[in-house]
Design an enzyme around this catalytic site. Structure first.
Site, PDB file in Angstrom:
ATOM      1  N   TRP A  10       0.818  -1.227   0.000  1.00 46.82           N
ATOM      2  CA  TRP A  10       0.000   0.000   0.000  1.00 46.82           C
ATOM      3  C   TRP A  10       0.847   1.271   0.000  1.00 46.82           C
ATOM      4  CZ3 TRP A  10      -5.026  -0.385   3.465  1.00 46.82           C
ATOM      5  CH2 TRP A  10      -5.871  -1.346   2.896  1.00 46.82           C
ATOM      6  N   LYS A  11       2.143   1.124   0.198  1.00 52.76           N
ATOM      7  CA  LYS A  11       3.041   2.292   0.242  1.00 52.76           C
ATOM      8  C   LYS A  11       2.489   3.325   1.243  1.00 52.76           C
ATOM      9  CE  LYS A  11       4.148   1.351  -4.523  1.00 52.76           C
ATOM     10  NZ  LYS A  11       4.853   1.762  -5.716  1.00 52.76           N
ATOM     11  N   GLU A 163      11.180  -6.677  -9.475  1.00 54.21           N
ATOM     12  CA  GLU A 163      10.399  -5.492  -9.826  1.00 54.21           C
ATOM     13  C   GLU A 163      11.257  -4.547 -10.668  1.00 54.21           C
ATOM     14  OE1 GLU A 163       6.984  -4.781  -6.941  1.00 54.21           O
ATOM     15  OE2 GLU A 163       8.723  -3.848  -6.028  1.00 54.21           O
ATOM     16  N   GLY A 169       4.518   1.497 -11.013  1.00 53.92           N
ATOM     17  CA  GLY A 169       3.637   2.668 -11.010  1.00 53.92           C
ATOM     18  C   GLY A 169       3.567   3.395 -12.342  1.00 53.92           C
ATOM     19  N   GLY A 229       1.303  -2.895  -6.257  1.00 58.05           N
ATOM     20  CA  GLY A 229       1.176  -1.600  -5.597  1.00 58.05           C
ATOM     21  C   GLY A 229      -0.220  -1.038  -5.783  1.00 58.05           C
ATOM     22  N   GLY A 230      -0.371  -0.165  -6.776  1.00 52.86           N
ATOM     23  CA  GLY A 230      -1.622   0.558  -6.974  1.00 52.86           C
ATOM     24  C   GLY A 230      -2.872  -0.314  -6.998  1.00 52.86           C
TER      25      GLY A 230
END
Ligand code: PEP
Length: 248
Positions: A10-11, A163, A169, A229-230
């Site tokens: 979730w950063k 990654e 992102g 991530g997003g």
């Protein structure tokens, strides 16, 4: 033989209201055939871990300090993550390598601390765009693997996340052949160094994984899941990714 893993990072996103997304995710995946991990910001680990207790969703930190305790303002130790209810920790994410000048040696020390505290560590590696364009990807990945994974790593205590920095992102994704080439090289390096443990270590792909590209990526050999991530922030996006991994 390697259980698949869908991990969400979730950063620096999310508040207590976001816990509803996890409740939704658990309702949508009551008995998943893959492991699910969410790494929220540190502020949410305790509450999320409590909400996920006894469920199939594990909770992790996004970083830890290499030391067990002491005068390190703003940092969190691996033991403190455990104490808050985490079972995993991400180390060496490219944003930490860039924003906090973390080297392979720093990442290795953090991974060692995580394993020593009883956490499963998700160790991130990956090349930049200029490294990719100058044909250095496999060299970079080999160097990061050798430098970032501690000798104490086992098939249970360590997960590798490949990654490519340029895919994080950005909406850009390597071709399936490019993913296959790097994952095969990672597997070979892990087996050469850790023998059967290297064969058991899971290798995740990360970088703009979305519901519409997940199934193709999960069909690539040696892709044992994803670090997302997003698309992990909302259950509506993460659930189809988990479903694609379950069907892979
Ligand atoms: C990440 O942060 O590890 C990541 C892969 O992000 P995204 O899925 O948004 O590219």
């Amino acid at each position: 033989m390697r259980r698949k893993l869908a991990a969400g990072n979730w950063k620096m996103n999310g508040s207590t209201a976001s816990l509803a997304q996890v409740a939704e995710l658990m309702a949508a995946n009551p008995a998943p055939s893959v492991d699910i991990l969410i790494c929220p910001p540190a502020t949410l680990i305790g509450q999320m871990a409590t909400a996920c207790l006894g469920t199939s969703v594990a909770v992790g930190g996004q970083d830890c300090h290499a030391k067990t305790s002491g005068a390190h303002t703003g940092d969190i130790s691996a033991a403190q993550l455990m104490d808050a209810g985490a079972s995993h920790v991400i180390v060496g994410h490219s944003e930490r390598r860039t924003d906090h000048a973390e080297t392979d040696a720093t990442v290795r020390a953090k991974a060692e601390a995580g394993i020593a505290a009883g956490l499963t560590v998700v160790i991130c590696i990956g090349e930049t765009l200029s490294e990719r364009e100058s044909g250095k990807t496999l060299d970079v990945v080999a160097r990061q693997l050798a430098g970032s994974i501690p000798d104490s790593a086992t098939g249970e205590t360590a997960v590798i996340a490949y990654e490519p920095v340029w895919a994080i992102g950005t909406g850009k994704v390597p071709t399936l052949d490019q993913i296959a080439e790097v994952h095969a090289a990672i597997r070979a390096a892990l087996v050469a160094r850790f023998a059967t443990d290297g064969a058991r270590m899971r290798i995740l792909y990360g970088g703009s994984v979305k519901p519409d590209n997940a199934a193709a990526i999960f069909g690539v050999p040696d892709v044992d899941g994803a670090l997302v991530g997003g698309a992990s922030l909302k259950s509506a996006d993460f659930s189809p990714i988990i479903a694609a991994l379950s069907n892979a």
